[in-house]
Scaffold this motif. Sequence first.
Motif, PDB file in Angstrom:
ATOM      1  N   LYS A  17       1.779   6.451  -7.174  1.00  0.00           N
ATOM      2  CA  LYS A  17       0.688   7.314  -7.653  1.00  0.00           C
ATOM      3  C   LYS A  17       1.160   8.752  -7.827  1.00  0.00           C
ATOM      4  O   LYS A  17       0.802   9.425  -8.797  1.00  0.00           O
ATOM      5  CB  LYS A  17      -0.484   7.250  -6.658  1.00  0.00           C
ATOM      6  N   THR A  59       2.125   1.739  -3.457  1.00  0.00           N
ATOM      7  CA  THR A  59       1.054   2.209  -4.341  1.00  0.00           C
ATOM      8  C   THR A  59       0.868   3.718  -4.203  1.00  0.00           C
ATOM      9  O   THR A  59       0.722   4.436  -5.204  1.00  0.00           O
ATOM     10  CB  THR A  59      -0.272   1.492  -4.017  1.00  0.00           C
ATOM     11  N   GLU A 115       0.817  -1.223   0.000  1.00  0.00           N
ATOM     12  CA  GLU A 115       0.000   0.000   0.000  1.00  0.00           C
ATOM     13  C   GLU A 115       0.847   1.269   0.000  1.00  0.00           C
ATOM     14  O   GLU A 115       0.502   2.244  -0.667  1.00  0.00           O
ATOM     15  CB  GLU A 115      -0.955  -0.009   1.197  1.00  0.00           C
TER      16      GLU A 115
END
Length: 267
Positions: free
Chosen positions: A252, A248, A245
């Motif tokens: 991004k 990620t 996570e």
Amino acid sequence: MTHNLHRIASALLVASAALCATHASADQLDTITAAKKIRVAIDLAVPPYAMKDEKLNAVGSDVETAQLLAKSLGLALEIVPTTGANRVPFLQTDKADIVISSMSVTPEREKVVDFSIPYAAILAVVGAPKSMTLTGPADLVGKKIISTRGTTNDQEVTKILPAGAQIVRFDDDATSITAVVSGQADIFATAPPLLKTINEKNPAKQMEPKFTMKVNMLAIGLRKNEPRLKEKLDAFVKAHLQSGELNTIYKKYHGADLPVEVTRNGG
């Protein structure tokens, strides 16, 4: 009677001292849990780590990391806006519980605050327009360099600054960016994402990293001697590096995966 009064006064002093000691040694994790919220200091002028969107909402990789942390702890998130120079003072004066604000782990900072295991990384670079040739510190002679006071970029460029070079310091990255965009100087000691921000504001600048001064680990800052809170923060970082996570979130906003130096902490 006088003797009894002295005894009562002494007892009150002891009780007061005990109360103060208890308050001073109150466990911060318990305090945060009781408040049902965590106050996170974030500099909202350091894109893509943290900034305001067109609706003036806080966004960025540090903002989403703080949101993920609050969610994982079952707490409300209160963002405390800060600047690079105020991140540590905000911890020390209890204006914030923790700092998640592109704060690099340095020996100087470790003397006054504690850190979680690293959750991300940031490069300290010297950037300049594409047309300018800078291959190392020697090329800075006679040049004017902009940096943001209180940042590791400022510390690193100060270490390598040759005689005859000048540093112009500003109090936050937003002001430093404006100074570069407006042409007060062409060289900026900073992180690569901020060079991209300058190019978005003034495409003619064509800013790019010229050489890397250091790769810095970013970690969550907390006050000294709060072992239970540090353990909780370390567990959060480790678990969300393992789950992917945190990678990620980083990808991004930064367009790249976390460096292996960071992801191996998820072990």
